[in-house]
Design an enzyme around this catalytic site. Structure first.
Site, PDB file in Angstrom:
ATOM      1  N   ARG A 170      11.087  -5.880   5.439  1.00  0.00           N
ATOM      2  CA  ARG A 170      10.631  -5.123   5.243  1.00  0.00           C
ATOM      3  C   ARG A 170      11.226  -3.738   5.716  1.00  0.00           C
ATOM      4  O   ARG A 170      11.840  -4.703   7.166  1.00  0.00           O
ATOM      5  CB  ARG A 170       9.007  -4.795   5.707  1.00  0.00           C
ATOM      6  N   ARG A 187      10.442  -2.030  11.498  1.00  0.00           N
ATOM      7  CA  ARG A 187       9.325  -2.029  12.732  1.00  0.00           C
ATOM      8  C   ARG A 187       9.147  -2.820  13.308  1.00  0.00           C
ATOM      9  O   ARG A 187       9.224  -4.246  13.117  1.00  0.00           O
ATOM     10  CB  ARG A 187       8.040  -1.166  11.361  1.00  0.00           C
ATOM     11  N   ARG A 207     -10.509   0.754   8.069  1.00  0.00           N
ATOM     12  CA  ARG A 207      -9.629  -0.416   8.232  1.00  0.00           C
ATOM     13  C   ARG A 207     -11.163  -1.364   8.856  1.00  0.00           C
ATOM     14  O   ARG A 207     -11.107  -2.807   9.323  1.00  0.00           O
ATOM     15  CB  ARG A 207      -8.516  -0.169   8.990  1.00  0.00           C
ATOM     16  N   ARG A 219      -0.957  -9.586  12.750  1.00  0.00           N
ATOM     17  CA  ARG A 219      -1.894  -8.551  11.582  1.00  0.00           C
ATOM     18  C   ARG A 219      -2.174  -9.253  10.806  1.00  0.00           C
ATOM     19  O   ARG A 219      -3.761  -8.328  10.573  1.00  0.00           O
ATOM     20  CB  ARG A 219      -0.740  -7.478  11.431  1.00  0.00           C
ATOM     21  N   LYS A 230       0.777  -1.001  -0.225  1.00  0.00           N
ATOM     22  CA  LYS A 230      -0.167  -0.073  -0.138  1.00  0.00           C
ATOM     23  C   LYS A 230       0.806   1.337  -0.105  1.00  0.00           C
ATOM     24  O   LYS A 230       0.877   2.138  -0.478  1.00  0.00           O
ATOM     25  CB  LYS A 230      -0.772  -0.062   1.228  1.00  0.00           C
TER      26      LYS A 230
HETATM   27  P1  AMP Z   1      -0.300   0.179   9.290  1.00  0.00           P
HETATM   28  O1  AMP Z   1       1.101   1.135   9.283  1.00  0.00           O
HETATM   29  O2  AMP Z   1      -0.803   0.952   8.462  1.00  0.00           O
HETATM   30  O3  AMP Z   1       0.086  -1.511   8.977  1.00  0.00           O
HETATM   31  O4  AMP Z   1      -0.376   0.529  10.912  1.00  0.00           O
HETATM   32  C1  AMP Z   1       0.098   0.356  11.392  1.00  0.00           C
HETATM   33  C2  AMP Z   1      -0.999   0.029  12.698  1.00  0.00           C
HETATM   34  O5  AMP Z   1      -1.838   0.630  12.741  1.00  0.00           O
HETATM   35  C3  AMP Z   1      -2.323  -1.210  13.005  1.00  0.00           C
HETATM   36  O6  AMP Z   1      -1.656  -2.725  12.515  1.00  0.00           O
HETATM   37  C4  AMP Z   1      -2.666  -0.713  14.311  1.00  0.00           C
HETATM   38  O7  AMP Z   1      -2.807  -0.919  15.027  1.00  0.00           O
HETATM   39  C5  AMP Z   1      -2.890   0.927  13.794  1.00  0.00           C
HETATM   40  N1  AMP Z   1      -3.253   1.493  12.588  1.00  0.00           N
HETATM   41  C6  AMP Z   1      -3.451   1.936  11.331  1.00  0.00           C
HETATM   42  N2  AMP Z   1      -4.178   2.451  10.708  1.00  0.00           N
HETATM   43  C7  AMP Z   1      -5.464   2.099  11.372  1.00  0.00           C
HETATM   44  C8  AMP Z   1      -6.793   2.004  11.344  1.00  0.00           C
HETATM   45  N3  AMP Z   1      -7.176   2.675  10.409  1.00  0.00           N
HETATM   46  N4  AMP Z   1      -7.803   1.551  12.541  1.00  0.00           N
HETATM   47  C9  AMP Z   1      -6.786   1.035  13.203  1.00  0.00           C
HETATM   48  N5  AMP Z   1      -5.863   0.772  13.737  1.00  0.00           N
HETATM   49  C10 AMP Z   1      -4.980   1.491  12.651  1.00  0.00           C
END
Ligand code: AMP
Length: 210
Positions: free
Chosen positions: A123, A156, A89, A167, A14
């Site tokens: 990553r 990360r 999400r 996840r 993404k």
């Molecule tokens: P990402 O970088 O998009 O993989 O987001 C990392 C983490 O942030 C996710 O695993 C969630 O814990 C949290 N997170 C990011 N966006 C959201 C969202 N829209 N709703 C809930 N948690 C989120």
């Protein structure tokens, strides 16, 4: 003006594809994960609240995420459109978003779990600009250094195999219902995320040019 959202499991590409779309349309890239990681780095109240949740692979509460996105979408740069990456999400988030703005398209990068897990552990990200690299498939020019910011890349804390599995479970349980939700609204464009970055980029370009 184009208002887009990118959906997909963690490490489905993404962020990388959002980067290309930003270059193409000159719209802001709104990554809720990047916003939360910046709060953690600042050691803000929000950062402290979400750190353990993110590390566990679960989702941050809908209420907090909606507040964050509401505040971001009223920024002046969003007048020309935006690309959301990692939001919505959940169905609750999608319904709230629909009250705020009308999306033109939701691009779903569909990638099998086994591909996701091998990508997660390889990553590296830039702590400054958030760009992702993959140690084998998409390495930085200089090993371990961001091509854009020239700072050392980091892994990360939620990019371990264990957190990755958690996840993915979260994605299937809470986010995948959004695929049908947006398909029913005629907004969904599904792209196979198994291919190389360049191939996926071409497929997304085709969808956006339609
Ligand atoms: P990402 O970088 O998009 O993989 O987001 C990392 C983490 O942030 C996710 O695993 C969630 O814990 C949290 N997170 C990011 N966006 C959201 C969202 N829209 N709703 C809930 N948690 C989120």
């Amino acid at each position: 003006m184009i208002r887009l959202a990118l959906m997909g499991a963690p490490a489905s590409g993404k962020g990388t594809q959002a980067y290309h779309i930003v270059q193409k349309y000159g719209i802001p890239h709104i990554s809720t994960g990047d916003i939360l990681r910046a709060e953690i780095a600042k050691e803000s109240e929000v950062g402290k609240e979400v750190q353990a949740v993110i590390a566990s692979g679960a989702l941050v509460s809908d209420d907090l995420m909606i507040k964050i996105i509401e505040n971001r979408l009223i920024e002046p740069d969003c007048k020309k459109g935006f690309i959301l990456d990692g939001f919505p999400r959940t169905i609750v988030q999608a319904e709230k978003l629909a009250q705020l703005v009308t999306l033109d398209k939701v691009i779903y990068i569909n990638t099998p779990d086994e591909v996701i897990l091998s990508r997660i552990t390889a990553r590296e990200i830039c702590p400054d600009c958030g760009v992702s690299y993959n140690k084998t498939l998409l390495p930085s020019i200089e090993k371990g250094i961001c091509d854009h910011c020239h700072v050392p890349l980091i892994q990360r804390p939620d990019d371990t195999r264990e957190a990755g599995i958690a996840r993915l479970k979260t994605f299937h349980a809470q986010s995948s219902p959004l695929v049908d939700y947006y398909a029913e609204k005629g907004k969904l464009a599904e792209v196979d995320g198994t291919f190389d970055v360049e191939v996926v980029k071409e497929k997304i370009d085709k969808v956006l040019d339609m």
